[in-house]
Motif scaffolding. Sequence first.
Motif, PDB file in Angstrom:
ATOM      1  N   ALA A 182       0.805  -1.219   0.000  1.00  7.74           N
ATOM      2  CA  ALA A 182       0.000   0.000   0.000  1.00  7.74           C
ATOM      3  C   ALA A 182       0.841   1.273   0.000  1.00  7.74           C
ATOM      4  CB  ALA A 182      -0.934   0.014   1.213  1.00  7.74           C
ATOM      5  N   LEU A 183       2.150   1.157   0.247  1.00  7.99           N
ATOM      6  CA  LEU A 183       3.010   2.332   0.273  1.00  7.99           C
ATOM      7  C   LEU A 183       3.672   2.614  -1.072  1.00  7.99           C
ATOM      8  CD1 LEU A 183       4.626   1.803   3.766  1.00  7.99           C
ATOM      9  CD2 LEU A 183       3.352   3.815   3.068  1.00  7.99           C
ATOM     10  N   ASN A 184       3.441   1.773  -2.053  1.00  2.00           N
ATOM     11  CA  ASN A 184       4.088   1.938  -3.354  1.00  2.00           C
ATOM     12  C   ASN A 184       3.051   2.352  -4.399  1.00  2.00           C
ATOM     13  OD1 ASN A 184       6.524   1.517  -5.101  1.00  2.00           O
ATOM     14  ND2 ASN A 184       5.125   0.107  -6.121  1.00  2.00           N
ATOM     15  N   GLY A 185       2.985   3.648  -4.685  1.00  2.00           N
ATOM     16  CA  GLY A 185       2.017   4.099  -5.674  1.00  2.00           C
ATOM     17  C   GLY A 185       1.729   5.577  -5.560  1.00  2.00           C
ATOM     18  N   TYR A 186       0.514   5.949  -5.989  1.00  2.00           N
ATOM     19  CA  TYR A 186       0.131   7.356  -6.081  1.00  2.00           C
ATOM     20  C   TYR A 186      -1.240   7.574  -5.437  1.00  2.00           C
ATOM     21  CZ  TYR A 186       3.412   6.679  -9.957  1.00  2.00           C
ATOM     22  OH  TYR A 186       4.495   6.320 -10.724  1.00  2.00           O
ATOM     23  N   TRP A 187      -1.504   8.844  -5.099  1.00  2.00           N
ATOM     24  CA  TRP A 187      -2.857   9.257  -4.700  1.00  2.00           C
ATOM     25  C   TRP A 187      -3.405  10.118  -5.829  1.00  2.00           C
ATOM     26  CZ3 TRP A 187      -5.918   7.818  -0.689  1.00  2.00           C
ATOM     27  CH2 TRP A 187      -7.112   8.522  -0.517  1.00  2.00           C
ATOM     28  N   LEU A 188      -4.355   9.565  -6.588  1.00  3.83           N
ATOM     29  CA  LEU A 188      -4.922  10.238  -7.753  1.00  3.83           C
ATOM     30  C   LEU A 188      -6.424  10.021  -7.785  1.00  3.83           C
ATOM     31  CD1 LEU A 188      -2.273   9.135 -10.402  1.00  3.83           C
ATOM     32  CD2 LEU A 188      -2.566  11.464  -9.527  1.00  3.83           C
ATOM     33  N   ASP A 189      -7.155  11.011  -8.286  1.00  2.72           N
ATOM     34  CA  ASP A 189      -8.613  10.907  -8.397  1.00  2.72           C
ATOM     35  C   ASP A 189      -9.247  10.523  -7.067  1.00  2.72           C
ATOM     36  OD1 ASP A 189      -8.641  11.644 -11.029  1.00  2.72           O
ATOM     37  OD2 ASP A 189      -8.567   9.599 -11.799  1.00  2.72           O
ATOM     38  N   ASP A 190      -8.760  11.149  -5.979  1.00  4.49           N
ATOM     39  CA  ASP A 190      -9.314  10.945  -4.641  1.00  4.49           C
ATOM     40  C   ASP A 190      -9.208   9.501  -4.158  1.00  4.49           C
ATOM     41  OD1 ASP A 190     -10.042  13.641  -4.371  1.00  4.49           O
ATOM     42  OD2 ASP A 190     -11.892  13.287  -5.498  1.00  4.49           O
ATOM     43  N   GLY A 191      -8.158   8.803  -4.584  1.00  2.90           N
ATOM     44  CA  GLY A 191      -7.974   7.445  -4.119  1.00  2.90           C
ATOM     45  C   GLY A 191      -6.577   6.936  -4.432  1.00  2.90           C
ATOM     46  N   PRO A 192      -6.157   5.861  -3.750  1.00  8.95           N
ATOM     47  CA  PRO A 192      -4.829   5.303  -4.017  1.00  8.95           C
ATOM     48  C   PRO A 192      -4.810   4.523  -5.320  1.00  8.95           C
ATOM     49  CG  PRO A 192      -5.972   3.970  -2.391  1.00  8.95           C
ATOM     50  CD  PRO A 192      -6.874   5.131  -2.682  1.00  8.95           C
ATOM     51  N   GLN A 193      -3.717   4.655  -6.059  1.00  2.40           N
ATOM     52  CA  GLN A 193      -3.478   3.857  -7.258  1.00  2.40           C
ATOM     53  C   GLN A 193      -2.141   3.148  -7.051  1.00  2.40           C
ATOM     54  OE1 GLN A 193      -3.936   5.887 -10.987  1.00  2.40           O
ATOM     55  NE2 GLN A 193      -5.911   6.772 -10.446  1.00  2.40           N
ATOM     56  N   LEU A 194      -2.211   1.905  -6.569  1.00  5.80           N
ATOM     57  CA  LEU A 194      -1.009   1.152  -6.248  1.00  5.80           C
ATOM     58  C   LEU A 194      -0.351   0.642  -7.523  1.00  5.80           C
ATOM     59  CD1 LEU A 194      -2.253  -0.799  -3.100  1.00  5.80           C
ATOM     60  CD2 LEU A 194      -1.347   1.521  -3.307  1.00  5.80           C
ATOM     61  N   GLN A 195       0.980   0.561  -7.494  1.00  7.66           N
ATOM     62  CA  GLN A 195       1.748   0.168  -8.665  1.00  7.66           C
ATOM     63  C   GLN A 195       2.467  -1.154  -8.423  1.00  7.66           C
ATOM     64  OE1 GLN A 195       1.621   2.344 -11.522  1.00  7.66           O
ATOM     65  NE2 GLN A 195      -0.016   3.087 -10.186  1.00  7.66           N
ATOM     66  N   GLU A 196       2.544  -1.968  -9.468  1.00  6.31           N
ATOM     67  CA  GLU A 196       3.270  -3.233  -9.353  1.00  6.31           C
ATOM     68  C   GLU A 196       4.774  -3.008  -9.426  1.00  6.31           C
ATOM     69  OE1 GLU A 196       1.949  -6.116 -12.119  1.00  6.31           O
ATOM     70  OE2 GLU A 196      -0.128  -6.119 -11.410  1.00  6.31           O
ATOM     71  N   GLY A 197       5.229  -2.215 -10.388  1.00  8.37           N
ATOM     72  CA  GLY A 197       6.656  -1.926 -10.502  1.00  8.37           C
ATOM     73  C   GLY A 197       7.117  -1.026  -9.373  1.00  8.37           C
ATOM     74  N   ILE A 198       8.294  -1.286  -8.839  1.00  9.09           N
ATOM     75  CA  ILE A 198       8.840  -0.474  -7.750  1.00  9.09           C
ATOM     76  C   ILE A 198       9.970   0.361  -8.320  1.00  9.09           C
ATOM     77  CG2 ILE A 198       9.940  -0.486  -5.481  1.00  9.09           C
ATOM     78  CD1 ILE A 198       8.496  -3.123  -4.929  1.00  9.09           C
ATOM     79  N   HIS A 199       9.658   1.641  -8.548  1.00  6.95           N
ATOM     80  CA  HIS A 199      10.596   2.579  -9.155  1.00  6.95           C
ATOM     81  C   HIS A 199      10.964   3.622  -8.100  1.00  6.95           C
ATOM     82  CE1 HIS A 199       9.103   0.457 -12.524  1.00  6.95           C
ATOM     83  NE2 HIS A 199       8.048   1.202 -12.758  1.00  6.95           N
ATOM     84  N   LEU A 200      12.206   3.603  -7.664  1.00  5.45           N
ATOM     85  CA  LEU A 200      12.624   4.468  -6.562  1.00  5.45           C
ATOM     86  C   LEU A 200      13.083   5.830  -7.077  1.00  5.45           C
ATOM     87  CD1 LEU A 200      14.578   2.109  -4.147  1.00  5.45           C
ATOM     88  CD2 LEU A 200      12.136   2.622  -4.250  1.00  5.45           C
ATOM     89  N   GLY A 201      12.451   6.889  -6.592  1.00  5.90           N
ATOM     90  CA  GLY A 201      12.932   8.232  -6.853  1.00  5.90           C
ATOM     91  C   GLY A 201      14.099   8.533  -5.923  1.00  5.90           C
ATOM     92  N   VAL A 202      15.215   8.972  -6.497  1.00  5.28           N
ATOM     93  CA  VAL A 202      16.424   9.247  -5.720  1.00  5.28           C
ATOM     94  C   VAL A 202      16.655  10.750  -5.704  1.00  5.28           C
ATOM     95  CG1 VAL A 202      18.888   8.806  -5.503  1.00  5.28           C
ATOM     96  CG2 VAL A 202      17.394   7.028  -6.418  1.00  5.28           C
ATOM     97  N   ALA A 203      16.575  11.359  -4.540  1.00  5.11           N
ATOM     98  CA  ALA A 203      16.772  12.805  -4.431  1.00  5.11           C
ATOM     99  C   ALA A 203      18.235  13.139  -4.700  1.00  5.11           C
ATOM    100  CB  ALA A 203      16.362  13.295  -3.045  1.00  5.11           C
ATOM    101  N   VAL A 204      18.487  13.950  -5.737  1.00  5.64           N
ATOM    102  CA  VAL A 204      19.843  14.307  -6.153  1.00  5.64           C
ATOM    103  C   VAL A 204      20.025  15.816  -6.019  1.00  5.64           C
ATOM    104  CG1 VAL A 204      21.520  14.292  -8.035  1.00  5.64           C
ATOM    105  CG2 VAL A 204      19.900  12.386  -7.778  1.00  5.64           C
ATOM    106  N   ALA A 205      20.993  16.240  -5.206  1.00  5.28           N
ATOM    107  CA  ALA A 205      21.295  17.659  -5.051  1.00  5.28           C
ATOM    108  C   ALA A 205      22.058  18.143  -6.282  1.00  5.28           C
ATOM    109  CB  ALA A 205      22.123  17.891  -3.791  1.00  5.28           C
TER     110      ALA A 205
END
Length: 368
Positions: free
Chosen positions: A217-240
């Motif tokens: 439940a922690l892997n995905g987006y909140w869109l259209d007033d609800g969670p949209q869970l994703q199968e692929g796990i794509h990590l955003g890496v914060a780069v300075a």
Amino acid sequence: MPSLGADMTTGTLRKWYVKPGDHVSRGDVVAVVETEKAAIDVEIYEAGVIEQLVAEPGQQLPVGGVLATLRADGAPRGWVRASPAARKLARERGIDLAAITGSGPHGAIERADVERITAATEVPLAAPAPPPIPPPPTLPPPTAPTPERSGIRHAIALATARSNREIPHYYLETRIDMRASLLHLEQLNAQRPIRDRILPAALLLKAVARAPAAVPALNGYWLDDGPQLQEGIHLGVAVALRQGGLVIPAIHDVDTRPLDDVMAAMRDVITRARAGRLKSSEVTDATITVTNLGDLGVETVYGVIYPPQIALVGFGRITEQPWADAGMLGIRPVLHATLAADHRATDGHQGAQFLTSLAQLLGAPQTL
């Protein structure tokens, strides 16, 4: 104009790589768009034929503005990718979806895109003109920051303001014994040249990518007033960035990639991010973000979720701290890990399960 991040409101088309009649495949780079942070290679998410180039190089468009029209393979003319909620609202309000470019994953039109178009076309009721306002006193102009840094800081301000305005954050923190992980890396790196060694940051990314198996439940987006869970796990890496500010490119499918591959991908994406050579999929596909400030001496990080994502994991510096194990007190290398999560999508119980899974994975690094 695709949304290349929650902090983007407009973009400038710099170059076309295609012309009308060209057949394109998923993943092909078709254009270069410049944002406040960088120039991004825009990819196609559907195979098809370019019908018309609507925008010209040098033209600035808002997110959702039409750059070109594409007829998908096997699809009739006028077909567009849109969520069910967006299609329903568009039908109710008589809006042509073909005139909207979506801001959702893979360019999908979301309900918010339709609402934005509706708001832009509504005509307010006439109101009496307000009395004239006297001009303000003349003041000396402020010293302007450098344009590049000013643009990046403005973009970050928009994203963080939206996050704090829209997302009800909750935070959890845990301490993780890194002795087993550091020993594992020491053994892996013993016979490697320096350029091929695996850094702890790569091991942390791999562990974060494996942890959602326990709490999807922690892997995905909140869109259209609800969670949209994703199968692929794509990590955003914060780069300075060297000029100030940061970008958050994604490393795709980290959970299924070997540790050496994750390390190589991390080096590659950081290098290209700082050189301004990212692809659109790398700045839109992240399903959960990781920020690591340990190299700057910070022990604990409380991050801000990057919308529309629903979670962010923060890591601080590994420090030697007292640690009790089986009734014995000793000194261990300890990492502070934090989770910032969207309370609309998950609760503290699920967040605690995620951090527990993360600690267990780092305690058994050979499984990564």
